[in-house]
Design an enzyme around this catalytic site. Sequence first.
Site, PDB file in Angstrom:
ATOM      1  N   TYR A  44       3.233  -7.259  -1.557  1.00 31.89           N
ATOM      2  CA  TYR A  44       2.835  -6.441  -0.395  1.00 31.89           C
ATOM      3  C   TYR A  44       3.637  -5.150  -0.377  1.00 31.89           C
ATOM      4  CZ  TYR A  44       1.851  -5.435   4.581  1.00 31.89           C
ATOM      5  OH  TYR A  44       1.461  -4.862   5.772  1.00 31.89           O
TER       6      TYR A  44
ATOM      7  N   SER B 140      -5.767  -5.457   4.275  1.00 31.27           N
ATOM      8  CA  SER B 140      -4.709  -6.125   3.488  1.00 31.27           C
ATOM      9  C   SER B 140      -4.322  -7.432   4.167  1.00 31.27           C
ATOM     10  CB  SER B 140      -3.441  -5.271   3.388  1.00 31.27           C
ATOM     11  OG  SER B 140      -2.448  -5.971   2.631  1.00 31.27           O
TER      12      SER B 140
ATOM     13  N   GLY C 132     -10.685   7.991  -2.515  1.00 28.44           N
ATOM     14  CA  GLY C 132     -11.795   8.638  -3.218  1.00 28.44           C
ATOM     15  C   GLY C 132     -12.974   8.866  -2.282  1.00 28.44           C
TER      16      GLY C 132
END
Length: 313
Positions: free
Chosen positions: A145, A75, A102
């Site tokens: 954010y 990020s 996932g």
Amino acid sequence: MRILITGGAGFLGSHLCDRFLTEDHTVIAMDNLITGKTANIEHLAGRDDFLFIKHDVTNYIYVEGPLDAVLHFASPASPIDYLEYPIPTLKVGALGTHKALGLAKEKKARFLLASTSEIYGDPLIHPQPEEYWGNVNPIGPRGVYDEAKRFAEAMTMAYHRYHNLDTRIVRIFNTYGPRMRLNDGRVVPNFIGQALRGDPLTVYGDGSRTRAFCFVDDLIDGIYRLLLSTEVQPVNIGNPNEMTILEFAQKVIEITSSSSEITFVKPTDERIKDDPKVRRPDIGKARRILNWEPKISIDEGLRKTVEYFRTSV
Ligand code: UDP
């Protein structure tokens, strides 16, 4: 363990790569390099226990072979980066977290989310314990954010509850150290760069806002312990040594022996909109369950950081 670290070429991600390799694990670092840099991991190139894959984890993630842990650290992480990359910031926190979860589910791996003190927003409770729900403006410049990380926490807990995934959430407070980007706009590189150049240190507002700065090695140790623990609920990791930004500016001048002055400025852009007035972690939980607390003083940590900026930038 065989571990995937998203954001592995970033400031924290690259230090995590080093730590896990030191502990004899195998590391795959993934990064799209929008704010990460290969320079942070080039010393690992060629090792047979390390692999770098350039990939945007917002898209489907494919990793060959088994994985024991997925650490999601990708990020942008500074307020000026959110202004420059608002949509990638939202996407990596939301879609990227979904993809990383996932993958962890598919590989039956443990998942650790890098969350943030920003989920507490401009806090109305001080210091901030993990039970506090926060005071976040969803539509301000930091919202991209803060809300992405809040969503990421919700998604992580949903995978834990619904899919029985073994998950961890670390809430990271202001951290500094070697490999921060000199131009990332945050107060630590800004002040050190200004002090080393002899330029005035730009204190936004009147300098009365507070932060508590944690040296990167301490933070990495807390994350390492959290991954190996059994704690599913969020844990704050940070240094509770709180100071005003003005005090911090004076400290940087002292450590660098700089002749810089301090100037009080009002940035014209949206940089300080919703800037939290105070921030300090309550680390009682980390002390209790991880037997962790920071060990490196601000003087020692700043000396190491200044050394890095002097020699490597
Ligand atoms: N700040 C400052 N001068 C600068 C950069 C930041 O006074 O050149 C202030 C900023 O307004 C905030 C604090 O320093 O109150 C920490 O800002 P930073 O961007 O490092 O991270 P934040 O904790 O706000 O995410």
